[in-house]
Motif scaffolding. Structure first.
Motif, PDB file in Angstrom:
ATOM      1  N   THR A  59      44.263   1.661  82.231  1.00  0.00           N
ATOM      2  CA  THR A  59      43.587   0.451  82.705  1.00  0.00           C
ATOM      3  C   THR A  59      42.338   0.166  81.884  1.00  0.00           C
ATOM      4  O   THR A  59      42.072  -0.984  81.503  1.00  0.00           O
ATOM      5  CB  THR A  59      43.208   0.616  84.189  1.00  0.00           C
ATOM      6  OG1 THR A  59      44.392   0.871  84.964  1.00  0.00           O
ATOM      7  CG2 THR A  59      42.516  -0.636  84.711  1.00  0.00           C
ATOM      8  N   ALA A  60      41.541   1.215  81.600  1.00  0.00           N
ATOM      9  CA  ALA A  60      40.314   1.030  80.823  1.00  0.00           C
ATOM     10  C   ALA A  60      40.621   0.531  79.414  1.00  0.00           C
ATOM     11  O   ALA A  60      39.887  -0.302  78.867  1.00  0.00           O
ATOM     12  CB  ALA A  60      39.539   2.346  80.760  1.00  0.00           C
ATOM     13  N   ILE A  61      41.696   1.006  78.825  1.00  0.00           N
ATOM     14  CA  ILE A  61      42.085   0.563  77.481  1.00  0.00           C
ATOM     15  C   ILE A  61      42.548  -0.889  77.514  1.00  0.00           C
ATOM     16  O   ILE A  61      42.168  -1.698  76.658  1.00  0.00           O
ATOM     17  CB  ILE A  61      43.182   1.499  76.922  1.00  0.00           C
ATOM     18  CG1 ILE A  61      42.589   2.879  76.624  1.00  0.00           C
ATOM     19  CG2 ILE A  61      43.815   0.902  75.663  1.00  0.00           C
ATOM     20  CD1 ILE A  61      43.617   3.948  76.324  1.00  0.00           C
ATOM     21  N   GLU A  62      43.370  -1.237  78.499  1.00  0.00           N
ATOM     22  CA  GLU A  62      43.827  -2.622  78.596  1.00  0.00           C
ATOM     23  C   GLU A  62      42.659  -3.578  78.832  1.00  0.00           C
ATOM     24  O   GLU A  62      42.615  -4.669  78.254  1.00  0.00           O
ATOM     25  CB  GLU A  62      44.857  -2.754  79.731  1.00  0.00           C
ATOM     26  CG  GLU A  62      46.234  -2.231  79.377  1.00  0.00           C
ATOM     27  CD  GLU A  62      47.311  -2.835  80.264  1.00  0.00           C
ATOM     28  OE1 GLU A  62      47.011  -3.106  81.449  1.00  0.00           O
ATOM     29  OE2 GLU A  62      48.435  -3.039  79.770  1.00  0.00           O
ATOM     30  N   GLN A  63      41.705  -3.173  79.656  1.00  0.00           N
ATOM     31  CA  GLN A  63      40.520  -4.002  79.878  1.00  0.00           C
ATOM     32  C   GLN A  63      39.758  -4.218  78.570  1.00  0.00           C
ATOM     33  O   GLN A  63      39.268  -5.320  78.300  1.00  0.00           O
ATOM     34  CB  GLN A  63      39.597  -3.343  80.904  1.00  0.00           C
ATOM     35  CG  GLN A  63      40.049  -3.465  82.339  1.00  0.00           C
ATOM     36  CD  GLN A  63      39.014  -2.880  83.281  1.00  0.00           C
ATOM     37  OE1 GLN A  63      38.069  -2.205  82.868  1.00  0.00           O
ATOM     38  NE2 GLN A  63      39.176  -3.124  84.572  1.00  0.00           N
ATOM     39  N   LEU A  69      32.833   1.073  86.004  1.00  0.00           N
ATOM     40  CA  LEU A  69      33.178   2.233  86.824  1.00  0.00           C
ATOM     41  C   LEU A  69      34.515   1.925  87.479  1.00  0.00           C
ATOM     42  O   LEU A  69      34.631   0.942  88.224  1.00  0.00           O
ATOM     43  CB  LEU A  69      32.096   2.478  87.882  1.00  0.00           C
ATOM     44  CG  LEU A  69      32.413   3.546  88.943  1.00  0.00           C
ATOM     45  CD1 LEU A  69      32.584   4.916  88.304  1.00  0.00           C
ATOM     46  CD2 LEU A  69      31.314   3.585  90.004  1.00  0.00           C
ATOM     47  N   LEU A  70      35.525   2.733  87.186  1.00  0.00           N
ATOM     48  CA  LEU A  70      36.858   2.540  87.745  1.00  0.00           C
ATOM     49  C   LEU A  70      37.187   3.694  88.678  1.00  0.00           C
ATOM     50  O   LEU A  70      36.982   4.864  88.338  1.00  0.00           O
ATOM     51  CB  LEU A  70      37.910   2.470  86.636  1.00  0.00           C
ATOM     52  CG  LEU A  70      37.810   1.310  85.650  1.00  0.00           C
ATOM     53  CD1 LEU A  70      38.887   1.439  84.576  1.00  0.00           C
ATOM     54  CD2 LEU A  70      37.934  -0.033  86.371  1.00  0.00           C
ATOM     55  N   LEU A  71      37.705   3.362  89.863  1.00  0.00           N
ATOM     56  CA  LEU A  71      38.117   4.364  90.834  1.00  0.00           C
ATOM     57  C   LEU A  71      39.598   4.201  91.136  1.00  0.00           C
ATOM     58  O   LEU A  71      40.070   3.083  91.372  1.00  0.00           O
ATOM     59  CB  LEU A  71      37.318   4.223  92.130  1.00  0.00           C
ATOM     60  CG  LEU A  71      35.839   4.611  92.060  1.00  0.00           C
ATOM     61  CD1 LEU A  71      35.135   4.216  93.350  1.00  0.00           C
ATOM     62  CD2 LEU A  71      35.676   6.101  91.803  1.00  0.00           C
ATOM     63  N   LEU A 111      32.748   7.682  78.999  1.00  0.00           N
ATOM     64  CA  LEU A 111      31.538   8.484  79.155  1.00  0.00           C
ATOM     65  C   LEU A 111      31.766   9.742  79.981  1.00  0.00           C
ATOM     66  O   LEU A 111      31.372  10.838  79.587  1.00  0.00           O
ATOM     67  CB  LEU A 111      30.444   7.621  79.795  1.00  0.00           C
ATOM     68  CG  LEU A 111      29.015   8.124  79.704  1.00  0.00           C
ATOM     69  CD1 LEU A 111      28.583   8.294  78.251  1.00  0.00           C
ATOM     70  CD2 LEU A 111      28.079   7.161  80.421  1.00  0.00           C
ATOM     71  N   MET A 112      32.378   9.611  81.142  1.00  0.00           N
ATOM     72  CA  MET A 112      32.612  10.764  82.006  1.00  0.00           C
ATOM     73  C   MET A 112      33.682  10.425  83.023  1.00  0.00           C
ATOM     74  O   MET A 112      34.012   9.254  83.229  1.00  0.00           O
ATOM     75  CB  MET A 112      31.318  11.201  82.703  1.00  0.00           C
ATOM     76  CG  MET A 112      30.648  10.111  83.519  1.00  0.00           C
ATOM     77  SD  MET A 112      28.993  10.538  84.162  1.00  0.00           S
ATOM     78  CE  MET A 112      29.376  11.805  85.354  1.00  0.00           C
ATOM     79  N   GLY A 113      34.235  11.460  83.633  1.00  0.00           N
ATOM     80  CA  GLY A 113      35.285  11.249  84.619  1.00  0.00           C
ATOM     81  C   GLY A 113      35.328  12.378  85.620  1.00  0.00           C
ATOM     82  O   GLY A 113      34.663  13.413  85.463  1.00  0.00           O
ATOM     83  N   GLY A 114      36.113  12.185  86.659  1.00  0.00           N
ATOM     84  CA  GLY A 114      36.273  13.210  87.675  1.00  0.00           C
ATOM     85  C   GLY A 114      37.505  12.942  88.506  1.00  0.00           C
ATOM     86  O   GLY A 114      38.022  11.818  88.545  1.00  0.00           O
ATOM     87  N   GLY A 148      38.209   8.986  89.041  1.00  0.00           N
ATOM     88  CA  GLY A 148      37.384   7.890  88.543  1.00  0.00           C
ATOM     89  C   GLY A 148      36.943   8.143  87.113  1.00  0.00           C
ATOM     90  O   GLY A 148      36.937   9.292  86.648  1.00  0.00           O
ATOM     91  N   ILE A 149      36.602   7.081  86.404  1.00  0.00           N
ATOM     92  CA  ILE A 149      36.034   7.204  85.071  1.00  0.00           C
ATOM     93  C   ILE A 149      34.887   6.202  84.937  1.00  0.00           C
ATOM     94  O   ILE A 149      34.872   5.156  85.587  1.00  0.00           O
ATOM     95  CB  ILE A 149      37.064   6.983  83.935  1.00  0.00           C
ATOM     96  CG1 ILE A 149      37.615   5.558  83.959  1.00  0.00           C
ATOM     97  CG2 ILE A 149      38.187   8.003  84.004  1.00  0.00           C
ATOM     98  CD1 ILE A 149      38.488   5.257  82.747  1.00  0.00           C
ATOM     99  N   LEU A 150      33.948   6.545  84.081  1.00  0.00           N
ATOM    100  CA  LEU A 150      32.805   5.694  83.782  1.00  0.00           C
ATOM    101  C   LEU A 150      32.796   5.456  82.276  1.00  0.00           C
ATOM    102  O   LEU A 150      32.807   6.413  81.489  1.00  0.00           O
ATOM    103  CB  LEU A 150      31.511   6.379  84.226  1.00  0.00           C
ATOM    104  CG  LEU A 150      30.194   5.609  84.070  1.00  0.00           C
ATOM    105  CD1 LEU A 150      30.207   4.332  84.904  1.00  0.00           C
ATOM    106  CD2 LEU A 150      29.027   6.505  84.473  1.00  0.00           C
ATOM    107  N   ALA A 151      32.814   4.185  81.868  1.00  0.00           N
ATOM    108  CA  ALA A 151      32.859   3.827  80.447  1.00  0.00           C
ATOM    109  C   ALA A 151      31.786   2.797  80.153  1.00  0.00           C
ATOM    110  O   ALA A 151      31.406   2.006  81.029  1.00  0.00           O
ATOM    111  CB  ALA A 151      34.239   3.280  80.073  1.00  0.00           C
TER     112      ALA A 151
END
Length: 346
Positions: free
Chosen positions: A263-267, A218-220, A243-246, A230-233
């Motif tokens: 950031t999510a892709i780099e992680q 979960l990234l904020l 999965l979802m975002g807002g 935020g996004i949830l992956a």
């Protein structure tokens, strides 16, 4: 073609050791695993199950999914957001016969089989095929710098703008973070005039069963300490799934969503994963599909197949759901969802 009389279906628990054996022997996604079914049970109130395909008494394949009742209509989904057969399946017409004899007797009105990206599932009539696609960014064998160079120029510009504007990305660890994220999700749904698909309990279940176990994140995005997006992956063995975002409307000018995705892709690259799945956009959402393509993601086929077991039930349900898409219907669903999640706001 194999003898149809040699095939049978058995309904069992996803924690059946035979299902674990099938998962160990073949490729699969996180959405096939018992931990994901626990998320659906806690977050959606779904009842998970495995349909084993047995040939001469031996379970050689299967489909994991869940049952869910919408109003008076009971449906079987395999699964959410992806399904697909693990192991070996019988011929399509044998599948129809087995489902009609097994599920109809259990009160089901429809069975929906959802494939996984480029899974190659083909189910012929009386299954109704529903075309779908997702977008996947493949970065196997590439460095983060090479992936960055593959983004469209405006994506790179907006990531830099977010950083210059003081937007910071943090990993959500607490229940307060889950609640902040869900508020952002509801705001996005309201802004887009869409019906929220997920509850706060769903977000909490994903966080509990996957994020805390290193199988998701979960990234904020915060600016001046305030959450603005935020996004949830969640992660399969080689792929991260968005999965979802807002996001908050007032924060969009700072491009937080671009920084979050980057950031999510780099992680994912740092974790040794090979690709990033943006998940299906929904039919006709050309704007969202173009946005995904800007990241260098390519479309991959992901169809669904519906088998109606009780046509009258499904016709009436379709009328009710269309009514829910109107303005008053959306407001009603929004209120019920907020009450369910405990996040109703004045």
């Amino acid at each position: 073609m194999s003898d149809s009389s040699a095939w049978a279906i058995e309904v069992a628990s996803p924690r059946d050791s035979r299902w674990g054996g099938l998962l160990e022997r073949g490729p699969h996604l996180v959405f096939h695993e018992p931990r994901w079914l626990a998320v659906l049970k806690e977050g959606l109130g779904a009842e998970p199950a495995v349909l084993f395909f047995k040939q001469n008494g031996e379970a050689i394949g299967g489909v994991v999914g869940f049952s869910k009742r919408i109003l008076w209509v009971k449906q079987f989904y395999s699964s959410l957001p992806y399904g697909g057969v693990v192991g070996v399946a019988p011929p399509a017409q044998v599948v129809v016969r087995l489902l009609e004899s097994s599920l109809r007797g259990r009160g089901f009105s429809r069975a929906r089989f959802v494939d996984q990206p480029n899974g190659g599932m083909v189910l012929e009539p009386p299954f109704e095929a529903i075309e779908g696609e997702t977008h996947v960014l493949d970065f196997e064998g590439r460095t983060k710098e090479e992936v960055w160079a593959g983004f469209r120029r405006n994506i790179r510009r907006d990531v830099r703008k977010a950083r210059r504007g003081g937007v910071e990305v943090m990993v959500g660890l607490s229940d307060r973070d889950c609640m902040d994220f869900y508020s952002l999700y509801l705001e996005s749904m309201e802004r887009n005039r869409a019906i929220p698909k997920y509850s706060l309990n769903f977000v909490r279940a994903v966080h509990r069963h996957l994020c805390r176990e290193g199988r998701g994140v979960l990234l904020l995005a915060r600016r001046n300490t305030r959450p603005i997006a935020g996004i949830l992956a969640v992660d399969s063995r080689s792929r991260r799934h968005y999965l979802m975002g807002g996001s908050a409307t007032e924060g969009l000018a700072w491009c937080p969503n671009d920084l979050l995705l980057h950031t999510a892709i780099e992680q994912a690259i740092d974790r040794g994963l090979h690709s990033f799945d943006f998940l299906p956009s929904g039919p006709g959402d050309a704007k969202l599909q173009r946005f995904k393509a800007k990241w260098g993601a390519s479309p991959q086929s992901c169809p669904s197949f519906d088998l109606e077991l009780r046509r009258g039930h499904m016709r009436v349900l379709d009328l009710v759901l269309r009514a829910a898409g109107t303005g008053p219907g959306r407001r009603m669903v929004k209120t019920l969802r907020a009450i369910q999640s405990g996040s109703a706001r004045p």
